[in-house]
Design a protein around this motif. Structure first.
Motif, PDB file in Angstrom:
ATOM      1  N   VAL A 651       7.946 -15.851 -44.523  1.00 52.34           N
ATOM      2  CA  VAL A 651       8.194 -15.766 -43.242  1.00 52.34           C
ATOM      3  C   VAL A 651       7.964 -16.973 -42.318  1.00 52.34           C
ATOM      4  O   VAL A 651       8.631 -17.075 -41.385  1.00 52.34           O
ATOM      5  N   GLU A 652       6.755 -17.643 -42.588  1.00 52.42           N
ATOM      6  CA  GLU A 652       6.717 -19.031 -42.154  1.00 52.42           C
ATOM      7  C   GLU A 652       7.950 -19.795 -42.140  1.00 52.42           C
ATOM      8  O   GLU A 652       8.191 -20.490 -41.175  1.00 52.42           O
ATOM      9  N   GLN A 653       8.436 -19.995 -43.371  1.00 54.71           N
ATOM     10  CA  GLN A 653       9.627 -20.841 -43.561  1.00 54.71           C
ATOM     11  C   GLN A 653      10.891 -20.377 -43.308  1.00 54.71           C
ATOM     12  O   GLN A 653      11.917 -20.942 -43.572  1.00 54.71           O
ATOM     13  N   ASP A 654      11.004 -19.296 -43.112  1.00 59.37           N
ATOM     14  CA  ASP A 654      12.518 -18.544 -42.838  1.00 59.37           C
ATOM     15  C   ASP A 654      12.998 -18.659 -44.059  1.00 59.37           C
ATOM     16  O   ASP A 654      14.321 -19.029 -43.838  1.00 59.37           O
ATOM     17  N   GLU A 655      12.625 -17.776 -45.158  1.00 63.82           N
ATOM     18  CA  GLU A 655      13.570 -17.881 -46.211  1.00 63.82           C
ATOM     19  C   GLU A 655      14.579 -16.802 -46.316  1.00 63.82           C
ATOM     20  O   GLU A 655      14.818 -16.202 -47.459  1.00 63.82           O
ATOM     21  N   PHE A 656      14.922 -16.196 -45.160  1.00 61.98           N
ATOM     22  CA  PHE A 656      15.578 -14.722 -45.097  1.00 61.98           C
ATOM     23  C   PHE A 656      17.190 -14.865 -44.722  1.00 61.98           C
ATOM     24  O   PHE A 656      17.263 -15.938 -44.019  1.00 61.98           O
ATOM     25  N   VAL A 657      17.979 -14.278 -45.512  1.00 64.25           N
ATOM     26  CA  VAL A 657      19.506 -14.199 -44.964  1.00 64.25           C
ATOM     27  C   VAL A 657      19.924 -12.753 -44.768  1.00 64.25           C
ATOM     28  O   VAL A 657      19.340 -11.881 -44.960  1.00 64.25           O
ATOM     29  N   ARG A 705       6.741 -10.075 -37.484  1.00 63.49           N
ATOM     30  CA  ARG A 705       7.391 -11.420 -37.232  1.00 63.49           C
ATOM     31  C   ARG A 705       8.883 -11.613 -38.170  1.00 63.49           C
ATOM     32  O   ARG A 705       9.679 -12.060 -37.564  1.00 63.49           O
ATOM     33  N   LEU A 706       8.893 -10.739 -39.265  1.00 65.47           N
ATOM     34  CA  LEU A 706      10.048 -10.616 -39.907  1.00 65.47           C
ATOM     35  C   LEU A 706      11.015  -9.905 -38.981  1.00 65.47           C
ATOM     36  O   LEU A 706      12.424 -10.244 -39.196  1.00 65.47           O
ATOM     37  N   GLY A 707      10.776  -8.953 -38.154  1.00 62.28           N
ATOM     38  CA  GLY A 707      11.863  -8.349 -37.417  1.00 62.28           C
ATOM     39  C   GLY A 707      12.090  -9.161 -36.395  1.00 62.28           C
ATOM     40  O   GLY A 707      13.299  -9.034 -36.140  1.00 62.28           O
ATOM     41  N   GLU A 708      11.282  -9.875 -35.963  1.00 61.41           N
ATOM     42  CA  GLU A 708      11.858 -11.042 -34.890  1.00 61.41           C
ATOM     43  C   GLU A 708      12.823 -11.898 -35.379  1.00 61.41           C
ATOM     44  O   GLU A 708      13.934 -12.088 -34.935  1.00 61.41           O
ATOM     45  N   LEU A 709      12.662 -12.335 -36.592  1.00 63.18           N
ATOM     46  CA  LEU A 709      13.711 -13.077 -37.331  1.00 63.18           C
ATOM     47  C   LEU A 709      14.869 -12.540 -37.535  1.00 63.18           C
ATOM     48  O   LEU A 709      16.018 -13.053 -37.407  1.00 63.18           O
ATOM     49  N   VAL A 710      14.929 -11.309 -37.795  1.00 61.76           N
ATOM     50  CA  VAL A 710      16.337 -10.482 -37.944  1.00 61.76           C
ATOM     51  C   VAL A 710      16.899 -10.304 -36.693  1.00 61.76           C
ATOM     52  O   VAL A 710      18.200 -10.574 -36.658  1.00 61.76           O
ATOM     53  N   ILE A 711      16.271 -10.007 -35.770  1.00 66.00           N
ATOM     54  CA  ILE A 711      16.928  -9.995 -34.397  1.00 66.00           C
ATOM     55  C   ILE A 711      17.513 -11.211 -33.864  1.00 66.00           C
ATOM     56  O   ILE A 711      18.863 -11.319 -33.530  1.00 66.00           O
ATOM     57  N   GLU A 712      16.889 -12.330 -34.089  1.00 63.97           N
ATOM     58  CA  GLU A 712      17.273 -13.652 -33.734  1.00 63.97           C
ATOM     59  C   GLU A 712      18.536 -14.061 -34.541  1.00 63.97           C
ATOM     60  O   GLU A 712      19.519 -14.506 -34.185  1.00 63.97           O
ATOM     61  N   LYS A 713      18.409 -13.652 -35.991  1.00 64.63           N
ATOM     62  CA  LYS A 713      19.556 -13.988 -36.903  1.00 64.63           C
ATOM     63  C   LYS A 713      20.794 -13.209 -36.530  1.00 64.63           C
ATOM     64  O   LYS A 713      22.060 -13.691 -36.496  1.00 64.63           O
TER      65      LYS A 713
END
Length: 906
Positions: A651-657, A705-713
């Protein structure tokens, strides 16, 4: 007689009176300088006394501080060495028990030996060659000839050996080696199990304890050589070590060391403590300059104050004549103050007594007589002031209690002071439950002060009860357990008995909270607490730790079978259906982990931790059961913590696609929308699907935080597709109930839409049924804010949660995504089709779009077309694909060519 004669007779009388006044005045004038000199002497004597006392106090505080640091550092060091020693013991046991070494490099890659711990493990064969290592075996040679290796080769037994810090070529720096001999089944030398750590890991200590320059902590061997050290402040680290290795004979102690023993020449307070079971000594030190820095400042300030005081004494003596003239007035004022003091003591809430001791023939105090008291004091012992004054203590309070009070008065006369708080015994005449007593020796007498503190004590006990009681279930709480468990273990140790700790977690409790709400969850916890109390003996203790976790402490355990019988009873009691909010049939189960004293731990913290680990084993075995602790279960916990650490790093390094799965019209086959699905692109494991990490993210709170990364992506991807001039359809994102309850989802989503220039109509939010019916004020506000933005709301997996067809009209949503279980039932009987038809019919009446999830066969598609289902989603259309493959689907007119419904063509 004439008036002149009368005047002549009175003149001698006035002259003598005036002469006497002059003599008294001269005496007063001469008395002031004398008093000033005397006070000056007292002032300077006091100054020197205070200075010396301050010096002793500074030294005492420093001694205590250094000793405290040593104890804390020794405890920390013992835990660290225990952990490393346990690792070597487990490695030795693995090789000797299974006959082959474990793959340590594989363990490290799988997270069982986190690199952040700076712990490196090795197995070395009988010839000194590396067999397996957490750092790999490449480039390693024989270590035969190394002192620790030869010592193990020549010395039978599995004792732990700790080597001095030496350079480790594979680590690239100094390491401290912990090693044990490995024996073959025949008892011959089979090699060495070794764990190595960096010296800085042994010297790690909190910086607050080493704030001053020249402070240091270090760990040495018991015979003197240094292993590791840490220096505080900005002191040069090469200037504070011993010139020669010290030797400490006693197990622990504290002493001054002269400056010639250190390289920087500073004298220090040194405290040390030898580690139990290991040849190591923990030390801490503080320089003399730091110890007495405050004292030097205080001494200077006291000296300056004494000079100023002397000056004022001089002025004081010069104003003596004026003060003498006012002496009479001040005496009168003093008498008035005394009268006021009497009035104040009579009106005060405290009782005052003045006692005079009565001595017997042997010179010892035989009794006390009351010389004075106030009315409040007399009322407290149910008497009057006139009856008390002049009476003896043994007359006022006869019997055993009077003798105890007399003994207390004697001790107060010897020591000069005593104070306490006592609970008044029922036979006492005192009108109070609790009283505060203060005894002060004044000259040859004794002054007693009594105050009724019953109300304050009652309030204090109420606060203590509140601090130790769980507000929801009225059971003892975690704070109570932390105080009780160490005493229970100590009693079990003293009586050489057994004690059991049961760690209980309610399985599926989260589902109750999510579907029925927190009110129902609270009701279930209260009912579960009652069932737990009925399942144990009255002498046992049931504690709520928090959430859905409970603990039971069983004392005086004779057999392990008795503990198992209690655990079975708890599982059986909890598995019975609960009645919640007027509805019945709600079930949860209990997973129980059990640890036993003394075999599973010799302190409360260890027993609780091992019971928790055993509980996870019970859950892994299928829930609704109990499991006794076994040592190998710790590996499972380490694996879980490693997964959590890896997910936190991801989550900290954004390893999600993001992958995207299309939704299409059931009749037309045209692309109508798509669902965004997150994937974890792990550097070690590759592509990881949500089923492996979403629940962990929910449990740890990282889902926000993961949900925010998803919205951003997703917003960034929609903007990129728009830049390519593609016909972008709405994209739906999945939102957790925790994100809604956190209260800033709508504001974050709105800012992303604005930042990327994406219209709200192009973003849809998929929610669970429990989120839509949550009565939480924050959740309701978030849903209203999302609607006001123009974002469509979807219910995901409809039919698996709390909602029913009868309550469908209460859900203010735009789209129903019917769970795949209903789709799978199509074509297998009329019941499945009837239920789906009812959903479509009810949703149509409410103008809600219906999406069938999990469509995988043409037969299912035909049935859905005949039922007038609006949209479909599933592998028949397309699996979830990466973002770069979606433009091709957007350009196609149809995403499937399934046979059309004959009835629709007619």
């Amino acid at each position: 007689m004439s008036s002149r004669a009368q005047a002549s007779r009175s003149t001698p009388f006035k002259f003598g009176d005036r002469h006497a006044h002059l003599l008294r005045g001269m005496g007063a004038i001469l008395g002031w300088p004398f008093a000033a000199l005397l006070l000056g002497a007292v002032l300077w004597a006091t100054t020197y006394s205070l200075t010396e006392r301050d010096r002793r106090s500074a030294e005492t505080r420093a001694l205590e501080e250094v000793a405290s640091n040593t104890r804390a550092y020794a405890e920390q060091l013992e835990r660290t060495v225990d952990q490393v020693a346990q690792v070597t013991l487990e490695l030795k046991a693995d090789v000797e028990e299974y006959g082959r070494p474990p793959d340590l490099e594989s363990r490290r890659r799988n997270g069982l030996h986190p690199e952040a711990a700076r712990l490196y493990t090795n197995i070395i064969d009988q010839n000194g060659f590396l067999v397996t290592s957490s750092l790999g075996t490449r480039g390693s040679g024989s270590i035969a000839g190394q002192p620790y290796f030869e010592a193990h080769r020549n010395t039978p037994g599995g004792d732990l050996r700790i080597s001095e810090a030496a350079f480790g070529q594979r680590v690239g720096g100094p390491v401290v080696r912990f090693s044990r001999r490995i024996d073959t089944p025949d008892g011959d030398f089979g090699g060495v199990a070794m764990a190595a750590i960096e010296p800085s890991f042994l010297a790690a200590f909190h910086d607050e304890a080493l704030m001053d320059t020249g402070d240091f902590v270090s760990v040495r061997f018991a015979n003197g050589p240094l292993l590791a050290t840490k220096v505080g402040g900005s002191s040069p680290k090469d200037m504070v070590f011993y010139l020669e290795d010290p030797v400490f004979g006693e197990t622990a102690g504290v002493r001054w060391e002269p400056g010639e023993k250190f390289r920087d020449g500073q004298a220090r307070i040194i405290s040390w403590k030898k580690l139990e079971g290991y040849p190591l000594v923990a030390l801490s030190a503080k320089p003399e300059s730091t110890v007495f820095a405050g004292h030097v400042r205080n001494a200077r300030a006291l000296h300056n104050m004494a000079v100023i005081g002397s000056f004022f004494l001089l002025l004081f003596s010069l104003t003596g004549m004026s003060l003498s003239a006012r002496l009479a007035a001040r005496r009168e004022q003093a008498e008035e103050v005394q009268a006021n003091y009497r009035m104040a003591t009579e009106a005060a809430n405290e009782g005052f007594f003045i006692h005079r001791p009565l001595h017997g023939p042997d010179g010892r105090i035989a009794d006390f007589i009351v010389e004075d008291c106030n009315e409040r004091g007399a009322a407290l012992i149910n008497n009057t002031r006139e009856d008390i004054i002049g009476a003896r203590v043994t007359e006022l309070i006869p019997g055993r209690y009077g003798q105890e009070l007399l003994a207390l008065y004697r001790r107060a006369m010897e020591t000069g002071f005593h104070e306490d708080e006592i609970r008044v015994s029922p036979p006492s005449r005192m009108h109070a439950t609790w009283v505060y007593r203060r005894l002060v020796r004044t000259g040859a007498g004794l002054t007693l002060t009594i105050r009724d503190i019953s109300e304050a004590k009652a309030h204090e006990q109420a606060l203590a009860q509140l601090a130790n009681t769980d507000a929801l279930t009225t059971l003892p709480n975690r704070h109570w357990l932390s105080n009780f468990l160490p005493n229970a273990v100590a009693q079990a140790e003293e009586s050489q008995g057994r004690l059991a700790v049961l760690f209980i977690d309610l399985d599926n409790f989260k589902n109750i909270n999510d579907t029925l709400g927190h009110e129902a969850g609270d009701a279930l916890l209260q009912a579960a607490a009652l069932r737990l109390k009925t399942a144990v003996r009255a002498s046992d203790h049931v504690v709520r730790l928090g959430g859905d976790e409970f603990t039971i402490v069983l004392e005086h355990v004779a057999l392990i079978d008795d503990v198992a019988r209690v655990a079975k009873q708890v599982v059986r009691e909890i598995s019975e259906p609960f009645t919640l909010l007027g509805t019945t049939g709600h079930r949860v189960n209990a997973s129980i982990g059990i640890s036993m004293y003394p075999q599973d731990g010799r302190d409360g913290e260890t027993l609780l931790k091992h019971a928790d680990i055993a509980m996870y084993a019970a859950k892994a075995a299928g829930k609704g059961r109990y499991h006794f602790y076994q040592s190998h279960l710790s590996d499972t916990l380490i694996l879980k913590l490693s997964k959590e650490q890896a997910l936190r790093r991801a989550v900290e390094q954004d390893e999600f696609v993001m992958h995207y799965q299309p939704r299409v019209g059931a009749a037309s086959g045209r692309l109508s929308s798509m669902e965004a699905l997150v994937r974890w692109h792990s550097p070690e494991r590759g592509l990881v699907y949500p089923v492996e990490f979403i629940d962990l993210a929910e449990d740890t709170g990282m889902i926000i935080r993961l949900g925010e990364l998803v919205i951003e992506k997703v917003c960034a991807q929609i903007a990129a597709w728009q830049a390519q001039r593609l016909a972008v359809v709405p994209v739906s994102i999945n939102v957790s109930g925790l994100q809604l309850r956190e209260g800033r989802l709508s504001s974050f989503l709105s800012s992303c839409l604005e930042r990327y220039g994406v219209a709200p109509a192009l973003l849809e939010v998929e929610l669970t049924e429990s989120s839509m019916i949550d009565r939480n004020r924050i959740v309701a506000g978030e849903l209203a804010a999302l609607r006001s933005l123009g974002v469509k709301l979807l219910i995901d997996d409809f039919g698996t949660g709390y909602s029913s067809l009868a309550q469908l009209h209460r859900l203010d949503v735009d789209v129903l995504k019917v769970d795949r279980a209903f789709t799978t039932a199509l074509g297998k009987g009329s019941e499945g089709e009837s239920l789906f038809r009812a959903i479509v019919s009810m949703a149509g009446a409410l103008d809600i779009c219906v999406v069938a999830e999990g469509v995988e066969t043409e037969e299912q598609l035909l049935v859905l077309q005949s039922l007038d289902c609006d949209e479909v989603q599933g592998h028949l259309v397309s699996r979830a694909v990466p973002a770069q493959e979606m433009p091709q689907m957007m350009r196609r007119s149809f995403l499937f060519a399934a046979p059309q419904n004959p009835a629709a063509l007619a």
